[in-house]
Design an enzyme around this catalytic site. Sequence first.
Site, short mmCIF file in Angstrom:
data_model
loop_
_atom_site.label_atom_id
_atom_site.label_comp_id
_atom_site.label_asym_id
_atom_site.label_seq_id
_atom_site.Cartn_x
_atom_site.Cartn_y
_atom_site.Cartn_z
N CYS A 169 -16.84 23.04 11.19
CA CYS A 169 -16.13 23.50 10.00
C CYS A 169 -14.62 23.26 10.20
O CYS A 169 -14.20 22.81 11.27
CB CYS A 169 -16.41 24.99 9.80
SG CYS A 169 -15.61 26.06 11.03
N HIS A 212 -17.63 31.27 16.39
CA HIS A 212 -18.50 30.10 16.22
C HIS A 212 -18.78 29.51 17.60
O HIS A 212 -17.99 29.65 18.53
CB HIS A 212 -17.80 29.04 15.37
CG HIS A 212 -17.69 29.40 13.92
ND1 HIS A 212 -17.56 28.44 12.95
CD2 HIS A 212 -17.68 30.60 13.28
CE1 HIS A 212 -17.47 29.03 11.76
NE2 HIS A 212 -17.54 30.34 11.94
N GLU A 264 -18.55 26.53 18.75
CA GLU A 264 -17.52 25.62 19.25
C GLU A 264 -16.33 26.37 19.84
O GLU A 264 -15.83 26.02 20.91
CB GLU A 264 -17.01 24.70 18.12
CG GLU A 264 -18.08 23.83 17.50
CD GLU A 264 -18.68 24.42 16.23
OE1 GLU A 264 -18.96 23.65 15.30
OE2 GLU A 264 -18.88 25.66 16.17
N CYS A 312 -13.20 25.12 13.38
CA CYS A 312 -13.65 24.53 14.64
C CYS A 312 -13.09 23.13 14.85
O CYS A 312 -12.72 22.77 15.97
CB CYS A 312 -15.17 24.53 14.70
SG CYS A 312 -15.85 26.21 14.79
#
Length: 146
Positions: free
Chosen positions: A81, A51, A53, A84
């Site tokens: 999410c 992801h 992040e 993260c």
Amino acid sequence: MKEAFMDKALEEAKIAERLKEVPVGAVIVKDNKIIASAHNLREILKDPTAHAEILAIKKAAEVLGDWRLNGCEMYVTLEPCPMCAGAIIQSRIRKLYIGTFDPVAGCCGSVINMVQSEALSSMIDVVWMYKDECAEILKKFFLSKR
């Protein structure tokens, strides 16, 4: 200045979109300078943890030579999410700027609030920037998948 940092995160999201990745971008700032930026790469890397992040946190840690990102702020186009949000807490990022909410998996107040949780000893300062373009790029992406 803050708008420029979110604009850079949005540029990262647009790169992800061109790569057919979910268009999310993240930027990490320290002392008003971008030290890391990234976009989603799950499909390309075949990695569920890739992801924006997480990738930005890894880059920032490399730049600083420390896993503790004390004094850093993150700008992200979509509310993080659970994975993260956990990485943001663990990296000790102090402030989080979010471009749009995630009503399905948002962990900064939409679904649950991990980053401001006494149970997790986390009180990250969250700033909701609500940038329309952050929401629109995601809507367009998911509509094209249906």
